[in-house]
Write a protein that holds these residues in place. Structure first.
Motif, PDB file in Angstrom:
ATOM      1  N   GLY A 220       1.183 -40.336  61.761  1.00  0.00           N
ATOM      2  CA  GLY A 220       1.314 -39.023  62.386  1.00  0.00           C
ATOM      3  C   GLY A 220       0.121 -38.118  62.147  1.00  0.00           C
ATOM      4  N   LEU A 221      -0.749 -38.504  61.201  1.00  0.00           N
ATOM      5  CA  LEU A 221      -1.951 -37.728  60.913  1.00  0.00           C
ATOM      6  C   LEU A 221      -3.185 -38.552  61.261  1.00  0.00           C
ATOM      7  CD1 LEU A 221      -1.091 -36.245  57.387  1.00  0.00           C
ATOM      8  CD2 LEU A 221      -0.535 -35.301  59.633  1.00  0.00           C
ATOM      9  N   ALA A 222      -4.127 -37.959  61.989  1.00  0.00           N
ATOM     10  CA  ALA A 222      -5.368 -38.647  62.335  1.00  0.00           C
ATOM     11  C   ALA A 222      -6.287 -38.719  61.120  1.00  0.00           C
ATOM     12  CB  ALA A 222      -6.059 -37.903  63.476  1.00  0.00           C
ATOM     13  N   PRO A 223      -7.199 -39.707  61.082  1.00  0.00           N
ATOM     14  CA  PRO A 223      -8.126 -39.820  59.952  1.00  0.00           C
ATOM     15  C   PRO A 223      -8.949 -38.560  59.693  1.00  0.00           C
ATOM     16  CG  PRO A 223      -8.162 -41.840  61.239  1.00  0.00           C
ATOM     17  CD  PRO A 223      -7.329 -40.857  62.008  1.00  0.00           C
ATOM     18  N   SER A 224      -9.149 -37.729  60.716  1.00  0.00           N
ATOM     19  CA  SER A 224      -9.942 -36.509  60.507  1.00  0.00           C
ATOM     20  C   SER A 224      -9.303 -35.571  59.495  1.00  0.00           C
ATOM     21  CB  SER A 224     -10.141 -35.769  61.839  1.00  0.00           C
ATOM     22  OG  SER A 224      -8.903 -35.311  62.368  1.00  0.00           O
ATOM     23  N   THR A 225      -7.971 -35.630  59.351  1.00  0.00           N
ATOM     24  CA  THR A 225      -7.309 -34.755  58.371  1.00  0.00           C
ATOM     25  C   THR A 225      -7.698 -35.134  56.951  1.00  0.00           C
ATOM     26  OG1 THR A 225      -5.333 -36.169  58.383  1.00  0.00           O
ATOM     27  CG2 THR A 225      -5.338 -34.267  59.877  1.00  0.00           C
ATOM     28  N   LEU A 226      -8.049 -36.398  56.751  1.00  0.00           N
ATOM     29  CA  LEU A 226      -8.561 -36.852  55.461  1.00  0.00           C
ATOM     30  C   LEU A 226     -10.039 -36.500  55.303  1.00  0.00           C
ATOM     31  CD1 LEU A 226      -8.682 -38.609  52.829  1.00  0.00           C
ATOM     32  CD2 LEU A 226      -9.089 -40.570  54.338  1.00  0.00           C
ATOM     33  N   HIS A 227     -10.836 -36.887  56.282  1.00  0.00           N
ATOM     34  CA  HIS A 227     -12.290 -36.790  56.123  1.00  0.00           C
ATOM     35  C   HIS A 227     -12.804 -35.353  56.180  1.00  0.00           C
ATOM     36  CE1 HIS A 227     -12.955 -41.111  56.054  1.00  0.00           C
ATOM     37  NE2 HIS A 227     -12.023 -41.205  56.984  1.00  0.00           N
ATOM     38  N   ARG A 228     -12.052 -34.455  56.787  1.00  0.00           N
ATOM     39  CA  ARG A 228     -12.499 -33.065  56.878  1.00  0.00           C
ATOM     40  C   ARG A 228     -11.728 -32.143  55.942  1.00  0.00           C
ATOM     41  NH1 ARG A 228     -12.637 -31.669  63.125  1.00  0.00           N
ATOM     42  NH2 ARG A 228     -13.095 -29.629  62.230  1.00  0.00           N
ATOM     43  N   ALA A 229     -10.924 -32.728  55.060  1.00  0.00           N
ATOM     44  CA  ALA A 229     -10.180 -31.916  54.089  1.00  0.00           C
ATOM     45  C   ALA A 229     -11.130 -31.329  53.052  1.00  0.00           C
ATOM     46  CB  ALA A 229      -9.121 -32.763  53.402  1.00  0.00           C
ATOM     47  N   ASP A 230     -10.752 -30.172  52.504  1.00  0.00           N
ATOM     48  CA  ASP A 230     -11.532 -29.582  51.424  1.00  0.00           C
ATOM     49  C   ASP A 230     -11.289 -30.310  50.107  1.00  0.00           C
ATOM     50  OD1 ASP A 230     -12.798 -27.232  52.795  1.00  0.00           O
ATOM     51  OD2 ASP A 230     -10.692 -26.766  53.188  1.00  0.00           O
ATOM     52  N   ARG A 231     -10.058 -30.798  49.942  1.00  0.00           N
ATOM     53  CA  ARG A 231      -9.733 -31.604  48.768  1.00  0.00           C
ATOM     54  C   ARG A 231      -8.764 -32.698  49.166  1.00  0.00           C
ATOM     55  NH1 ARG A 231     -10.920 -30.424  43.659  1.00  0.00           N
ATOM     56  NH2 ARG A 231      -8.971 -31.093  42.718  1.00  0.00           N
ATOM     57  N   VAL A 232      -8.883 -33.843  48.496  1.00  0.00           N
ATOM     58  CA  VAL A 232      -8.019 -34.988  48.757  1.00  0.00           C
ATOM     59  C   VAL A 232      -7.299 -35.357  47.466  1.00  0.00           C
ATOM     60  CG1 VAL A 232      -7.928 -37.425  49.396  1.00  0.00           C
ATOM     61  CG2 VAL A 232      -9.488 -35.874  50.594  1.00  0.00           C
ATOM     62  N   LEU A 233      -5.972 -35.454  47.565  1.00  0.00           N
ATOM     63  CA  LEU A 233      -5.169 -35.899  46.432  1.00  0.00           C
ATOM     64  C   LEU A 233      -4.436 -37.169  46.806  1.00  0.00           C
ATOM     65  CD1 LEU A 233      -5.397 -32.642  45.962  1.00  0.00           C
ATOM     66  CD2 LEU A 233      -3.626 -33.098  44.266  1.00  0.00           C
ATOM     67  N   ARG A 268      -4.049 -31.797  33.880  1.00  0.00           N
ATOM     68  CA  ARG A 268      -5.366 -32.363  33.595  1.00  0.00           C
ATOM     69  C   ARG A 268      -6.309 -32.234  34.798  1.00  0.00           C
ATOM     70  NH1 ARG A 268      -3.893 -37.059  30.614  1.00  0.00           N
ATOM     71  NH2 ARG A 268      -3.705 -38.229  32.556  1.00  0.00           N
ATOM     72  N   ALA A 269      -5.754 -31.947  35.964  1.00  0.00           N
ATOM     73  CA  ALA A 269      -6.549 -31.769  37.179  1.00  0.00           C
ATOM     74  C   ALA A 269      -5.906 -30.686  38.022  1.00  0.00           C
ATOM     75  CB  ALA A 269      -6.641 -33.072  37.968  1.00  0.00           C
ATOM     76  N   GLU A 270      -6.693 -30.081  38.887  1.00  0.00           N
ATOM     77  CA  GLU A 270      -6.207 -29.023  39.764  1.00  0.00           C
ATOM     78  C   GLU A 270      -5.910 -29.580  41.150  1.00  0.00           C
ATOM     79  OE1 GLU A 270      -8.275 -24.882  38.438  1.00  0.00           O
ATOM     80  OE2 GLU A 270      -9.551 -26.297  39.529  1.00  0.00           O
ATOM     81  N   ALA A 271      -4.832 -29.087  41.754  1.00  0.00           N
ATOM     82  CA  ALA A 271      -4.554 -29.445  43.143  1.00  0.00           C
ATOM     83  C   ALA A 271      -5.496 -28.687  44.062  1.00  0.00           C
ATOM     84  CB  ALA A 271      -3.108 -29.135  43.495  1.00  0.00           C
ATOM     85  N   ARG A 272      -5.641 -27.396  43.799  1.00  0.00           N
ATOM     86  CA  ARG A 272      -6.541 -26.527  44.573  1.00  0.00           C
ATOM     87  C   ARG A 272      -7.561 -25.911  43.629  1.00  0.00           C
ATOM     88  NH1 ARG A 272      -4.959 -24.760  49.705  1.00  0.00           N
ATOM     89  NH2 ARG A 272      -3.065 -25.810  50.442  1.00  0.00           N
ATOM     90  N   SER A 273      -8.808 -25.881  44.070  1.00  0.00           N
ATOM     91  CA  SER A 273      -9.864 -25.283  43.247  1.00  0.00           C
ATOM     92  C   SER A 273     -10.313 -23.938  43.782  1.00  0.00           C
ATOM     93  CB  SER A 273     -11.062 -26.227  43.169  1.00  0.00           C
ATOM     94  OG  SER A 273     -11.561 -26.520  44.467  1.00  0.00           O
ATOM     95  N   GLY A 274      -9.673 -23.466  44.852  1.00  0.00           N
ATOM     96  CA  GLY A 274     -10.018 -22.173  45.428  1.00  0.00           C
ATOM     97  C   GLY A 274      -9.116 -21.847  46.590  1.00  0.00           C
ATOM     98  N   GLY A 275      -9.266 -20.646  47.139  1.00  0.00           N
ATOM     99  CA  GLY A 275      -8.436 -20.222  48.255  1.00  0.00           C
ATOM    100  C   GLY A 275      -8.932 -20.785  49.578  1.00  0.00           C
ATOM    101  N   GLY A 276      -8.038 -20.812  50.569  1.00  0.00           N
ATOM    102  CA  GLY A 276      -8.408 -21.231  51.913  1.00  0.00           C
ATOM    103  C   GLY A 276      -8.769 -22.684  52.058  1.00  0.00           C
TER     104      GLY A 276
END
Length: 314
Positions: A220-233, A268-276
């Motif tokens: 349901g998600l195109a590969p662009s949602t991965l490659h253009r994400a600000d962070r990947v978990l 031990r790690a952050e999900a988000r490192s900043g806003g937006g």
């Protein structure tokens, strides 16, 4: 060894909150180094008519070793079989052999709910589920268990029975059916891709809100949602490298993972490192969660005298 069939396990009722707690405990034990979750083995014939997985793991908090197998055949008809064998690593005795389909059906939405709780932007109020199969029907009860503050729930799908099941999955809550996928994505803070492989849905990165979270379980998600994400978990970067190859770019390369869920849960790690930030989260099953939930089911079944005890090695 106690043998537990699918119908046996269906009689053991566990609510979303209980399942989520068991799964989270398993992740925390893995992060603490108490448990072990080696990479899965994969086998697929050249024509791709089937795929098989073998997984071995150890739950250090329970002292349980387990083997999970998974086999999917999809040529003339769809067949799927998965099993879990549990062994007591303190006494050396076998504990149970069980169908793992129902366990996986609960474990997976519990993991998505944990990812959403940890990775969604503060103030998230709207969630969209893409898909109405088994995972689509389980998604909202688990998601609202970890994010009760969600105010708007939406579902996109093409099957009337599935849409009805998703609407009925959260009694007392309204679930809005949406026909325009892009418009719904543009309004959603959390997007769950849980559709099956035949879906035509393919959310693009530029549809997402600036601080949106998208979680991929199935399709349901195109590969662009991965490659253009600000962070990947991911639940596991190693597992994503095995099962997420359909997300690779034109050079066959996957976007690197910035953090894994077990590390996020223990701080031990952050999900988000900043806003937006737009976050992409990949939910692949780890056998330690199957072990924890399977052991939970096995104990409940034993207390109820369920299943059949056999001496397999006599």
């Amino acid at each position: 060894m106690r043998v537990l069939t699918r119908s046996d396990l269906a009689k053991v009722e566990l609510g979303p909150a209980e399942v989520i707690a068991v799964v989270e405990e398993a992740y925390r034990a893995l992060a603490a180094g108490l448990s072990a979750n080696p990479s899965k083995l994969t086998l697929q014939p050249p024509d791709g008519h089937s795929v098989s997985y073998a997984m071995l793991g150890r739950d250090g908090t329970r002292g349980v070793v387990a083997f999970k197998t998974s086999y999917r055949f999809h040529t003339r008809r769809e067949c799927y079989y998965t099993s879990l064998a549990l062994y007591d690593d303190e006494s050396g005795l076998p504990l149970a052999l069980m169908d793992c389909g129902g366990i996986g059906a609960m474990r997976t939405p519990a993991v998505s709910a944990l990812l959403a709780r940890e990775c969604a932007a503060p103030g998230s109020r709207t969630a969209l589920v893409i898909g109405t199969g088994v995972q689509g029907r389980q998604a909202l009860p688990y998601l609202t268990a970890t994010m009760p503050e969600l105010e708007r729930l939406m579902v996109f799908g093409t099957h009337a029975d599935g849409l009805r099941a998703v609407r009925d999955s959260v009694p007392g809550r309204e679930v809005e059916e949406v026909a325009d996928l892009r418009s719904a994505v543009e309004r959603a803070d959390v997007v769950l891709g849980v559709a099956g492989p035949s879906t035509t849905a393919a959310v693009q990165a530029d549809w997402l809100r600036p601080d949106a979270l998208c979680v991929l379980v199935g399709y349901g998600l195109a590969p662009s949602t991965l490659h253009r994400a600000d962070r990947v978990l991911a639940t596991s970067a190693a597992q994503m490298a095995v099962t997420g190859t359909d997300l690779a770019d034109e050079h066959g390369v996957l976007r690197p993972v910035d953090a894994e869920l077990p590390d996020v849960l223990v701080g031990r790690a952050e999900a988000r490192s900043g806003g937006g930030q737009r976050i992409f989260a990949y939910n692949s099953g780890l056998v330690v969660t199957d072990i924890a939930l399977g052991h939970h089911f096995a104990r409940a079944a034993e207390e109820r005298g369920m299943g059949q005890v056999i001496d397999l090695w006599r």
